[in-house]
Design a protein around this motif. Structure first.
Motif, short mmCIF file in Angstrom:
data_model
loop_
_atom_site.label_atom_id
_atom_site.label_comp_id
_atom_site.label_asym_id
_atom_site.label_seq_id
_atom_site.Cartn_x
_atom_site.Cartn_y
_atom_site.Cartn_z
N ARG A 342 -15.43 -30.32 -33.87
CA ARG A 342 -16.57 -31.23 -33.81
C ARG A 342 -16.05 -32.56 -33.24
N SER A 344 -16.59 -35.46 -29.52
CA SER A 344 -17.24 -35.79 -28.26
C SER A 344 -16.17 -36.09 -27.22
N GLY A 345 -16.49 -35.81 -25.96
CA GLY A 345 -15.55 -36.05 -24.89
C GLY A 345 -16.27 -36.15 -23.57
N PHE A 380 -16.07 -29.92 -22.14
CA PHE A 380 -17.16 -30.73 -22.66
C PHE A 380 -18.33 -30.84 -21.69
N GLY A 382 -20.31 -33.51 -22.23
CA GLY A 382 -20.46 -34.95 -22.18
C GLY A 382 -21.53 -35.49 -23.11
N ARG A 383 -21.91 -34.70 -24.12
CA ARG A 383 -22.90 -35.18 -25.09
C ARG A 383 -22.25 -36.10 -26.12
N ASP A 384 -23.08 -36.77 -26.89
CA ASP A 384 -22.56 -37.70 -27.90
C ASP A 384 -21.73 -36.98 -28.96
N ALA A 385 -22.14 -35.78 -29.32
CA ALA A 385 -21.40 -34.99 -30.30
C ALA A 385 -21.50 -33.53 -29.90
N GLU A 386 -20.39 -32.85 -29.95
CA GLU A 386 -20.37 -31.43 -29.57
C GLU A 386 -19.61 -30.64 -30.63
N GLU A 387 -20.16 -29.48 -30.97
CA GLU A 387 -19.53 -28.60 -31.94
C GLU A 387 -19.38 -27.22 -31.32
#
Length: 864
Positions: A342, A344-345, A380, A382-387
């Motif tokens: 979890r 972001s990148g 990634f 490029g979203r604010d948070a990625e899981e």
């Protein structure tokens, strides 16, 4: 005290939804009853086909009793309750209900056909990017029940209206697909809505067409296609049923998974995602059509065991920095599963996760993985948070090297952002052990973790390298321990069906099941002792531990054909002394390059197993009421025992192979029948153990037997000397070296801290952990004394300086338990017998007695 009954169990199912048995057997536990109460009769209350019926049976039986109602029809739902009474009692209150539902029991129930993209089905291309498949559909008002019946050529995860269906993974698992392809049943009633809906599935290669085997492996073993087979059935309030099945109307597209494999891991590019792809409003007009594939509906079978699921999550205990600057997570436990991230990148940046069981020179050490890449990557969006977590792979690891992590990967960041999710077949835990020795407790815990990691749909030999196959010898020796620790009845009885299918016409049992191509050593298949004997010994183990006569009925022909083959191979001499054998595989004295070069004559091993299997088939025939077969195989076993004694046992009780495994076989398989010779053999075995400095000298064959051979031969203290030894090779040497699972080799990690140079150096192998069954039965003193624990034997044999030990066993009748402690020269024992069972209490220094249900305490003086 009133009599209370727990909700009944259906066959061996934890969740009886979509079952395949037309007349499922019933079991129940009596939770409470007055002292001295015994069941004399039971009543089965059924709500079936709109009518309530009850069936009274005069019987004390409560485990796997016959179905009294009408045979189930496809999709049929039935509610079952149980009431019981004693000889002079009124009926108890009925139990809480259990609702069961049949799956699709007739081939004609299936209209679905496997569908998938055609773009990556060319065997000559490396384009193996997995696909998504989907379809929209309309549902009317009034859906009262919705079921999805699903399977795949490959592996799948289904979605309905944007929601994940089920919590299983790697389904449909690994079977002999051409004969038995499992399907799973999902209750999706809550996900269907009136009006527009959409259903879809992620697909992966899995075992069906992914890389299998070692030395590069083989692809497309079962087929070239990657396909989903799904049948969604909607039942409306007016009784009508609507079917949405996979067919030519479905659509396909490449998924964000770039590649996925059991050995190699998964690469995922989040930029390739198609948000909302399984939601009703998604526009799939740009997607491709699908190719329908063939599947014989007669091969579709319901599962007999739970699926693979995530059962636990672990956070890193430490973040390490290698000499190269690498960042490495230590999860503190060698486990099987996957890592979820979890974070972001920036779009296009990639995080890589490389797994390993051990470290060397400060870095993860991947040589034991051989050709398994065992790595995952996430690119990634490029979203604010990625899981993200991989879908269609699994790894055996304790350490994870993280590359490309955005930002600083310190302990605080890792604890919240990376989690190891533990995956295995979701079996019910049934056996627990504890003692006053922390190292012995850690050994037991290592056995449990090793079993969890190697019961991933089939009983595998290792979970990390380019292998992970169902070696028959490993589960043959580990079967009793597996049956103690977890309820493996449904899983292993199902796997044994594949053993029978893969068995050759001449009776040869493959080295591993399901069979995959191999190199010259394993193909063509040849009979091998201890490995092929899984056909006789594992069914008998399941009968002893779970009381299931049906497994003997199902496997008797397979078992008989194996022994008939051995009879032909041995000929009139009754000695199996020719052909390829692995013998006492991985004897610690064997050189790394030749694990079969053991101290014990491999043909002694083969003949010993011939005798054991012949005797076991005779016992199976006796249980099944096959008098002629019992007589034949009993006589054959007697001839083999006599030949064994003549060839391998000297007049003074010593053996021609003066090695621990030889004596363990002779004693535990009852091949040394003369009492004087038996005593001498046991004494010589104890002498060999002491001459070796109490270090182990057995491989896969001898290890499950040597402790019992000592303790049952009057050498209890020597058995304790053996298990409590801490120098290499020994069980506790591994514990002293920091092991958290059981290793393949006694010295997978050498005393100098380097990894054994042998090509087979797994740090998660359950075979040598077979001693845990002895720990339960002899150290703690809890063992079955009749099939299914209908009678329990409490016979602890304290020793080794232990001051206490305990074991609990969740049997079909309820929990049996024993706890003992030594104090002031006296043995204090507390034993619990579940209602419906009885027990034999056998304590040194006291007369043997029979115990009724309840909790009992005894205090016995112990002589030095």
């Amino acid at each position: 005290m009133s009599v209370t009954v727990e909700a009944p169990r259906i066959e061996h199912h934890r969740e009886p939804l979509g079952i395949g048995e037309r007349m499922p057997r019933l079991s129940w536990r009596v939770a409470s009853a007055p002292s001295g109460w015994r069941q004399a009769a039971y009543r089965v209350e059924l709500e079936q086909r709109g009518a309530a019926t009850s069936f009274e049976v005069q019987s004390p039986d409560q485990v796997l009793v016959a179905w009294p109602g009408e045979p189930l029809q496809s999709r049929e739902r039935v509610t079952v309750r149980i009431a019981v009474r004693g000889a002079d009692d009124a009926w108890s209150e009925a139990s809480a209900p259990t609702s069961l539902e049949a799956g699709l029991l007739e081939p004609g129930d299936w209209t679905a056909r496997p569908v998938g993209a055609t773009r990556n089905e060319n065997p000559n291309t490396d384009d193996r990017r997995p696909s998504l498949v989907r379809r929209g559909f309309e549902a009317r008002e009034g859906v009262v029940r919705a079921r999805l019946y699903a399977t795949a050529h490959g592996v799948y995860e289904a979605e309905l209206n944007g929601e994940r269906v089920g919590d299983d993974t790697l389904s449909p698992g690994w079977t002999v697909y051409g004969t038995r392809l499992r399907y799973y049943t999902y209750d999706v009633t809550a996900l269907v809505r009136p009006g527009h809906n959409a259903i879809g599935a992620w697909l992966g290669d899995g075992w069906y067409r992914g890389r299998l085997g070692w030395r590069g492996g083989f692809r497309n073993v079962y087929g070239y296609d990657q396909s989903f087979l799904g049948q969604l059935e909607l039942t409306y309030a007016d009784g009508t049923r609507e079917v949405i099945a996979t067919d030519h109307s479905w659509r396909s597209a490449p998924s964000p998974i770039l590649q996925s494999g059991i050995y190699d891991g998964e690469d995922y590019d989040a930029r390739e995602e198609q948000p909302g792809w399984s939601a009703p409003a998604f526009d799939d007009s740009a997607w491709e059509g699908v190719q329908e594939r063939h599947r014989d509906p007669a091969t579709l079978v319901a599962p007999t065991a739970p699926p693979v699921r995530a059962t636990e999550e672990l956070r890193p205990v430490e973040v390490l920095t290698g000499p190269s600057g690498s960042r490495i997570l230590d999860f503190g436990q060698n486990l099987v599963g996957r890592v979820r991230i979890r974070v972001s990148g920036p779009a296009g940046a990639t995080v890589t996760l490389r797994t390993a069981e051990v470290m060397q020179d400060g870095e993860i050490y991947t040589r034991p993985l051989r050709a398994a890449r065992a790595a995952d990557s996430y690119t990634f969006a490029g979203r604010d948070a990625e899981e993200w977590e991989p879908r269609f792979t699994f790894h055996g690891f304790r350490y994870v090297e993280v590359g490309g992590w955005p930002g600083d990967l310190d302990a605080d960041a890792a604890a919240g952002a990376l989690v190891a999710r533990v995956y295995h077949t979701d079996l019910e835990r049934t056996g627990w052990f504890e003692s006053s020795d922390p190292a012995l407790n850690r050994l037991h815990e290592n056995v449990v973790w090793g079993m969890r990691g190697n019961f991933v749909d089939i009983p595998t030999d290792c979970p990390q390298r380019d292998e992970r196959i169902g070696w028959t010898g490993d589960i043959q020796v580990f079967g009793p321990t597996a049956s103690t620790l977890f309820d493996v009845s449904g899983m292993l009885s199902g796997w044994l069906r594949d053993v029978a299918i893969e068995q050759l016409p001449d009776g040869t049992v493959p080295w591993y099941v399901p069979v995959i191509p191999a190199v010259d050593k394993w193909t063509p298949m040849r009979p091998g002792a201890a490995w092929g004997d899984v056909a006789t010994l594992l069914p008998w183990t399941l009968y002893e531990r779970f009381g299931d006569v049906a497994v003997l009925e199902a496997q008797f022909d397979s078992a008989r054909r194996w022994v008939d083959l051995l009879e032909r191979l041995a000929g009139p001499s009754r000695l199996w002394d020719t052909g390829f054998q692995l013998g006492d595989w991985l004897d610690p004295a064997a050189p790394p390059h030749d694990p079969a070069d053991a101290r014990t004559d491999r043909y002694l091993v083969a003949t010993a197993y011939f005798a054991k299997s012949a005797r076991t088939v005779a016992r199976m025939a006796d249980v099944l009421g096959l008098a002629e077969e019992r007589t034949h195989y009993d006589a054959l076993a007697g001839e083999v025992v006599a030949a064994f004694a003549e060839a391998y046992v000297n007049d003074d009780g010593t053996m021609t192979s003066d090695a621990q495994t030889a004596y363990a076989l002779g004693l535990r398989f009852d091949l040394i029948t003369d009492p004087g010779r038996r005593d001498a053999a046991a004494a010589r075995l104890a002498q060999l153990v002491h001459e070796a400095g109490n270090r182990i000298s057995t491989g896969f064959v001898g290890t499950p037997l040597v402790s019992d051979a000592l303790s049952s031969g009057g050498q209890v203290e020597t058995a304790y000397d053996l298990i409590l030894e801490r120098e290499c090779p020994s069980w506790l040497y591994q514990v002293e070296q920091g092991a958290t699972t059981v290793w393949e080799r006694w010295d997978s990690l050498l005393p100098d801290g380097t990894v054994n140079p042998g090509q087979m150096t797994s740090f998660n192998h359950y075979a040598l952990g077979a001693v845990a069954d002895w720990m339960h039965r002899v150290i703690a003193g809890l063992a079955p004394d009749a099939p299914g624990y209908r009678r329990i034997r409490f016979a602890p044999r304290p020793g080794g300086g232990l001051t206490s030990a305990s074991a609990r066993q969740l049997t079909a009748y309820g929990e049996a338990a024993i706890a003992w402690r030594m104090a002031d020269g006296r043995l204090h024992v507390e034993a619990t017998v579940p209602i419906g069972a009885e027990a034999v209490l056998d304590l040194a220094g006291a007369r043997e007695e029979t115990l009724p249900p309840g909790t009992h305490t005894r205090d016995v003086a112990q002589t030095a």
